[in-house]
Design an enzyme around this catalytic site. Structure first.
Site, PDB file in Angstrom:
ATOM      1  N   CYS A   1      34.567  75.499  20.422  1.00 27.17           N
ATOM      2  CA  CYS A   1      35.524  76.188  19.542  1.00 27.17           C
ATOM      3  C   CYS A   1      36.290  75.178  18.687  1.00 27.17           C
ATOM      4  O   CYS A   1      35.705  74.510  17.853  1.00 27.17           O
ATOM      5  CB  CYS A   1      36.446  77.081  20.377  1.00 27.17           C
ATOM      6  SG  CYS A   1      37.286  78.339  19.390  1.00 27.17           S
TER       7      CYS A   1
ATOM      8  N   HIS B   1      32.165  80.170  22.917  1.00 27.56           N
ATOM      9  CA  HIS B   1      32.619  79.902  24.287  1.00 27.56           C
ATOM     10  C   HIS B   1      31.458  80.106  25.261  1.00 27.56           C
ATOM     11  O   HIS B   1      31.152  81.235  25.649  1.00 27.56           O
ATOM     12  CB  HIS B   1      33.770  80.835  24.660  1.00 27.56           C
ATOM     13  CG  HIS B   1      35.041  80.527  23.935  1.00 27.56           C
ATOM     14  ND1 HIS B   1      36.047  79.765  24.490  1.00 27.56           N
ATOM     15  CD2 HIS B   1      35.463  80.850  22.698  1.00 27.56           C
ATOM     16  CE1 HIS B   1      37.038  79.643  23.628  1.00 27.56           C
ATOM     17  NE2 HIS B   1      36.704  80.295  22.522  1.00 27.56           N
TER      18      HIS B   1
ATOM     19  N   GLU C   1      31.295  79.540  28.406  1.00 31.26           N
ATOM     20  CA  GLU C   1      31.698  79.898  29.772  1.00 31.26           C
ATOM     21  C   GLU C   1      32.389  81.248  29.841  1.00 31.26           C
ATOM     22  O   GLU C   1      33.068  81.561  30.813  1.00 31.26           O
ATOM     23  CB  GLU C   1      32.638  78.813  30.324  1.00 31.26           C
ATOM     24  CG  GLU C   1      34.096  78.903  29.914  1.00 31.26           C
ATOM     25  CD  GLU C   1      34.365  79.087  28.442  1.00 31.26           C
ATOM     26  OE1 GLU C   1      35.357  79.759  28.124  1.00 31.26           O
ATOM     27  OE2 GLU C   1      33.612  78.593  27.596  1.00 31.26           O
TER      28      GLU C   1
END
Length: 425
Positions: free
Chosen positions: A146, A230, A232
């Site tokens: 990000c 992202h 995760e």
């Protein structure tokens, strides 16, 4: 208004409260939001003992000798799930530092750049620290997500920009340029990396399949890479969680292999296309171009694209009923074609199905800036290539540049010049 201008500032007022005109707009992009959300002190997380958690069979708990892998994570607004994933799942020792913490003189195995809000250019201190680590004789692997993608790009020498809307949601498609495989990813960002500004040793790693914006960068030889989404996510798609494992593997099992990416272009969907027709019956642009032009119109129809034809000759197949969606029986010249473009506003134009008249007209329209003014995309052969093939000297130079031989020629106006040129050739 939002569709035209993109994300804009707004106010939310309650009836009976202070009047909206008395409230100033607050622009969050003028603040360093990472400094607001970042932790203020360094914090260390140790991996749990083996008996406390079971290791994943797909990825053994990494160690660097007897000690666990040590990663420094820059907190620009890091999510708790990133901490959990690195420490509990990947069993690393994680040192979290504030966004402006100077970690350049510390010892660690890998550097992680976290997500965070706001304009990445506000984090100039972080960028300077990343540059210092990259300048080490033996720099460690670096992984960012990000905002971390944007910070790594700035440290590499690239630039970022404010997006019109930003990419938000749990189902953004990101194409891996190493394999062209598309992953579904969660995203929440309003800034992006300008891929065109990446230095020569860097490549785009992923691209957004919706808008073509950058979704990651990678160094060609060093273990530095980042992604805009992202990996995760929880809850959300975790299709790209393997990127964290790749990061840790680059520490435990360093490799020097280069990176190869595959050229990828987003499909361009045309809504309406203008076709320059074959025109009058003259040598070189009658029957053969009537045939090719009619086939082009058929192909457009089969693709669901509206076709607009300009052709003054009613005795052609392409002007027959049922072919083009709309026909203008007008001369194929810059003046009339410009008027049709102004009225119809096509997305693209086909210039190579009308013989020499259409080619000459297209060159004039390009020189006059008509295509650029009305945002008409030339489909098929580019205008530059048309100009090169029409000019014998330019064409000969282009062929010679490709390593092929061109038959010698000369322009002559008299018998004497012809005899002299023949002798020379």
């Amino acid at each position: 208004l939002i569709r035209k201008r993109g994300s804009i500032l707004g106010k939310l007022t309650v009836a009976g409260s202070k009047q909206a005109d008395a409230l100033d707009f607050e622009d969050p992009n003028l603040q360093n939001l990472s400094a607001v959300v970042s932790r203020k002190e360094k914090q260390v997380f140790l991996p749990p003992a083996k008996e406390e958690t079971s290791s994943s069979p797909e990825f053994e708990a990494p160690t660097n000798g007897k000690e666990p892998v040590h990663i420094v994570a820059v907190d620009c607004g890091i999510k708790n799930n990133i901490i959990r994933y690195l420490v509990r799942e990947l069993k690393v020792k994680l040192t979290l530092v504030p966004w402006d913490y100077d970690f350049t003189n510390e010892s660690f195995d890998g550097l992680f750049l976290s997500n965070g809000p706001g304009d990445p250019e506000k984090c100039s201190k972080t960028v300077d620290h990343i540059k210092s680590v990259m300048a080490r004789p033996n720099p460690p692997p670096i992984f960012g997500i990000c905002l971390g993608n944007q910070l790594l790009a700035l440290a590499a020498g690239a630039s970022t920009y404010k997006m019109k809307f930003g990419n938000r949601g749990m189902n953004q498609p990101a194409v891996d340029l190493r394999t062209t495989r598309c992953y579904i990813t969660p995203q929440n960002h309003g800034f992006a990396v300008d891929s065109a500004t990446l230095p020569k040793d860097w490549k785009p790693l992923m691209i957004n399949a919706n808008d073509g914006s950058n979704e990651g960068i990678i160094h060609q030889t060093k273990p530095w890479f980042s992604v805009q989404f992202h990996p995760e996510a929880a809850g959300g798609p975790t299709d790209t969680a393997f990127l964290f494992q790749n990061f840790v593997r680059s520490i435990v099992e360093p490799r020097g292999a280069g990176v190869t990416t595959i050229p990828y272009h987003l499909p361009v969907h045309q809504r309406k296309v203008l076709v320059l027709g074959s025109g009058g019956l003259t040598i070189g642009q009658a029957g053969e171009f009537d045939y090719s032009g009619s086939q082009a119109i058929k192909a457009l129809k089969e693709s669901g694209v509206q076709s607009i034809l300009i052709n003054p000759n009613i005795a052609t197949v392409q002007t027959s009923k049922g072919y083009a969606d709309r026909v203008y029986f007008l001369p194929v010249n810059p003046e009339f074609v410009t008027q049709v473009i102004k009225r119809e506003r096509p997305d693209g134009i086909l210039c190579t199905f009308g013989g020499q008249t259409a080619l000459n007209c297209a060159i004039k329209l390009e020189e006059q800036g008509v295509f650029e003014k009305y945002q008409v995309r030339v489909l098929g052969t580019p205008i530059k290539a048309i100009i090169t093939t029409e000019d014998r000297e330019l064409f000969a130079k282009a062929v010679d540049f490709c390593g092929y031989k061109v038959a010698e020629s000369a322009c002559c106006e008299t018998v004497e010049e012809s005899m002299k040129a023949a002798a020379t050739i």
